[in-house]
Design an enzyme around this catalytic site. Structure first.
Site, mmCIF file in Angstrom:
data_model
loop_
_atom_site.group_PDB
_atom_site.id
_atom_site.type_symbol
_atom_site.label_atom_id
_atom_site.label_comp_id
_atom_site.label_asym_id
_atom_site.label_seq_id
_atom_site.Cartn_x
_atom_site.Cartn_y
_atom_site.Cartn_z
ATOM 1 N N SER A 1 66.715 4.951 50.307
ATOM 2 C CA SER A 1 66.420 3.826 49.244
ATOM 3 C C SER A 1 65.381 4.560 47.941
ATOM 4 O O SER A 1 65.542 4.241 46.887
ATOM 5 C CB SER A 1 65.694 3.410 49.449
ATOM 6 O OG SER A 1 64.721 4.294 50.525
ATOM 7 N N ALA B 1 53.561 15.413 57.576
ATOM 8 C CA ALA B 1 54.591 15.489 57.255
ATOM 9 C C ALA B 1 55.132 15.769 59.475
ATOM 10 O O ALA B 1 54.424 15.869 59.904
ATOM 11 C CB ALA B 1 55.208 16.911 57.433
ATOM 12 N N THR B 2 56.371 14.519 59.352
ATOM 13 C CA THR B 2 56.298 14.325 61.213
ATOM 14 C C THR B 2 57.350 14.550 61.345
ATOM 15 O O THR B 2 58.322 14.935 62.703
ATOM 16 C CB THR B 2 56.489 12.742 61.459
ATOM 17 O OG1 THR B 2 57.510 11.990 60.688
ATOM 18 C CG2 THR B 2 54.860 12.051 61.166
ATOM 19 N N GLU C 1 51.842 19.986 59.583
ATOM 20 C CA GLU C 1 52.523 19.553 60.802
ATOM 21 C C GLU C 1 52.495 18.706 61.484
ATOM 22 O O GLU C 1 51.300 18.931 62.443
ATOM 23 C CB GLU C 1 53.577 20.649 60.862
ATOM 24 C CG GLU C 1 54.037 21.817 60.013
ATOM 25 C CD GLU C 1 54.988 21.180 58.857
ATOM 26 O OE1 GLU C 1 55.724 19.875 59.616
ATOM 27 O OE2 GLU C 1 56.111 21.381 57.875
ATOM 28 N N HIS D 1 62.222 18.055 49.916
ATOM 29 C CA HIS D 1 60.904 17.239 49.989
ATOM 30 C C HIS D 1 59.803 17.897 49.501
ATOM 31 O O HIS D 1 59.051 17.481 48.694
ATOM 32 C CB HIS D 1 60.894 16.504 51.666
ATOM 33 C CG HIS D 1 61.666 15.253 51.478
ATOM 34 N ND1 HIS D 1 60.779 14.007 52.266
ATOM 35 C CD2 HIS D 1 62.683 14.382 51.497
ATOM 36 C CE1 HIS D 1 61.155 13.019 52.141
ATOM 37 N NE2 HIS D 1 63.057 13.377 52.509
ATOM 38 N N LYS E 1 62.628 5.564 48.983
ATOM 39 C CA LYS E 1 61.190 5.874 49.339
ATOM 40 C C LYS E 1 60.000 6.484 49.464
ATOM 41 O O LYS E 1 58.592 6.812 49.388
ATOM 42 C CB LYS E 1 60.682 4.951 50.869
ATOM 43 C CG LYS E 1 61.126 5.317 51.862
ATOM 44 C CD LYS E 1 61.888 4.911 53.000
ATOM 45 C CE LYS E 1 62.027 5.207 54.261
ATOM 46 N NZ LYS E 1 63.968 5.690 53.284
ATOM 47 N N GLY F 1 61.681 0.917 53.771
ATOM 48 C CA GLY F 1 63.051 0.962 52.331
ATOM 49 C C GLY F 1 63.368 2.297 53.137
ATOM 50 O O GLY F 1 63.973 2.041 54.295
ATOM 51 N N GLY F 2 65.594 1.469 52.881
ATOM 52 C CA GLY F 2 66.597 1.992 53.439
ATOM 53 C C GLY F 2 66.249 3.691 53.166
ATOM 54 O O GLY F 2 65.442 4.104 52.375
#
Length: 186
Positions: free
Chosen positions: A13, A36-37, A64, A52, A15, A9-10
């Site tokens: 959005s 988590a990146t 992480e 988040h 997502k 998704g944008g």
């Protein structure tokens, strides 16, 4: 049996929220590991990360993994056959981190390294017998970036998204918070 569900998704959005709901549905008593990146580089990014984190159920584990999700998961003690639900958020963060980490590498070398890393993640999901939900931004609907680095990111992420979609069992495009199944089509 493991599965991968790619959620595209944008920006803004919905997502990530969609992917979190999907991971919760898939878990049915299994451990959910949030991979988590993202890296905090400024106050605005810190706020995104905070939102988040607040949305996530407290029982979910977080690993992480800005550069090497497979290595980070192995270091965290996740073993084959443990059948967790993995939520990788996000491919675009991971690709961005790799692009910066290897900025002197030729575009072809970087593409090979990055696509290889994504394919290793998909293979690792199978080793774990896990279900994975993978979030990524869809950059194909945006303007062509005005900088060389921006264009390189868009091209690389587009290629990575295609590789992950090919390996995925399901792909959903999220627009304005609404998920539309792209693969499989039925």
């Amino acid at each position: 049996m493991s599965s991968i569900h790619l959620v595209l998704g944008g920006i803004r959005s919905g997502k990530s929220a969609y992917a979190e709901e999907l991971a919760a549905e898939l878990s049915a008593g299994r451990t959910v590991i949030y991979v988590a990146t993202g890296t905090v580089t400024d106050d605005e990014m810190a706020e995104r990360v905070r939102r988040h984190q607040e949305r996530r159920p407290s029982e979910w584990q977080t690993v992480e993994a800005p550069l090497n999700p497979v290595g980070a998961l192995r270091e965290s003690g996740i073993q084959g056959g443990s059948a967790p639900v993995l939520l990788l958020d996000s491919l675009d963060g991971w690709v961005s981190n790799l692009l910066i980490e290897h900025e002197g590498m030729s575009p072809g070398e970087l593409e090979g390294r990055t696509v290889g890393a994504v394919r290793r993640f998909a293979s690792y999901v199978g080793e774990l017998d896990a279900d994975a939900v993978v979030v990524s931004s869809e950059v194909g609907h945006s303007l062509v970036a005005t900088s060389s680095l921006g264009r390189q990111f868009q091209d690389l992420l587009g290629t990575v998204n295609q590789a992950m979609a090919a390996d995925a069992d399901a792909v959903t495009l999220v627009v304005a918070g609404i998920g539309m199944r792209v693969k499989p089509t039925a």
